[in-house]
Scaffold this motif. Sequence first.
Motif, PDB file in Angstrom:
ATOM      1  N   PRO A 153      -7.803 -44.915   1.533  1.00  0.00           N
ATOM      2  CA  PRO A 153      -7.916 -44.428   2.909  1.00  0.00           C
ATOM      3  C   PRO A 153      -6.802 -43.439   3.243  1.00  0.00           C
ATOM      4  N   ASP A 154      -7.113 -42.480   4.125  1.00  0.00           N
ATOM      5  CA  ASP A 154      -6.152 -41.428   4.476  1.00  0.00           C
ATOM      6  C   ASP A 154      -4.811 -41.998   4.927  1.00  0.00           C
ATOM      7  N   SER A 155      -4.843 -42.975   5.831  1.00  0.00           N
ATOM      8  CA  SER A 155      -3.590 -43.511   6.380  1.00  0.00           C
ATOM      9  C   SER A 155      -2.755 -44.190   5.295  1.00  0.00           C
ATOM     10  N   VAL A 156      -3.411 -44.869   4.374  1.00  0.00           N
ATOM     11  CA  VAL A 156      -2.699 -45.528   3.275  1.00  0.00           C
ATOM     12  C   VAL A 156      -2.097 -44.474   2.346  1.00  0.00           C
ATOM     13  N   ALA A 157      -2.864 -43.433   2.057  1.00  0.00           N
ATOM     14  CA  ALA A 157      -2.371 -42.360   1.190  1.00  0.00           C
ATOM     15  C   ALA A 157      -1.130 -41.705   1.790  1.00  0.00           C
ATOM     16  N   ARG A 158      -1.144 -41.470   3.102  1.00  0.00           N
ATOM     17  CA  ARG A 158       0.023 -40.854   3.755  1.00  0.00           C
ATOM     18  C   ARG A 158       1.263 -41.742   3.625  1.00  0.00           C
ATOM     19  N   ARG A 159       1.088 -43.036   3.807  1.00  0.00           N
ATOM     20  CA  ARG A 159       2.235 -43.940   3.716  1.00  0.00           C
ATOM     21  C   ARG A 159       2.760 -44.021   2.281  1.00  0.00           C
ATOM     22  N   MET A 160       1.864 -43.988   1.321  1.00  0.00           N
ATOM     23  CA  MET A 160       2.289 -44.016  -0.075  1.00  0.00           C
ATOM     24  C   MET A 160       3.146 -42.801  -0.407  1.00  0.00           C
TER      25      MET A 160
END
Length: 201
Positions: free
Chosen positions: A48-55
């Motif tokens: 998911p986009d939000s997870v990718a950003r946090r990673m």
Amino acid sequence: MNRPAMYTRPNKPLSIPVKNRRDPAPFQPVELVQPVIVDAATECHTTPDSVARRMVEYLGPQGDYLTLEPSAGTGQLIRALLASGHSGNELTMVERHIGLCGHLYRYGPVINRCFLEYAAEVKGAAAFPRIIMNPPFRKVRAHVAAAESLLGRGGHAEPATLVALVPVTFKHDRAETLEELPPDTFPTARVFTKIIRIESA
């Protein structure tokens, strides 16, 4: 008594400019985005986009770091890297599925190989200060171990960093659990997941 004529419009123009219908607005082409079809055989679970950003944030600040994405898939982590200001010239993407590779070429060169084979081939010859990955869940231990074997400072003062999305059952002596993800993050996989970080001196 003077009355205004009913057919006049005081202080208002009697005509308005009308655009010539024979001179239409120039045609603006619409770019159609081709959908990415994910074959179940790829074991690709889209981050998911939000997870990718946090990673990407967990990797650390931007800089001239060579960065590896070992299972590039649909490019979610690559897009998050580029959106954060990471240079596309420093990315190495590996993806074994030829159909997914076709969509990844827009971001740069893609190595169309099994990552485990690629890692065994370049071990000792390539070092990546940054690795970000969402590996296949069924072979997660082998993929993380292969990625860790390619971690290296590459001339940087700070430790090399690997950030991975893995099942909650994954264990590693030096892995720091950064967050556990909601159960519905990958509803089709039915696997509870977490984000980990491994640093190498």
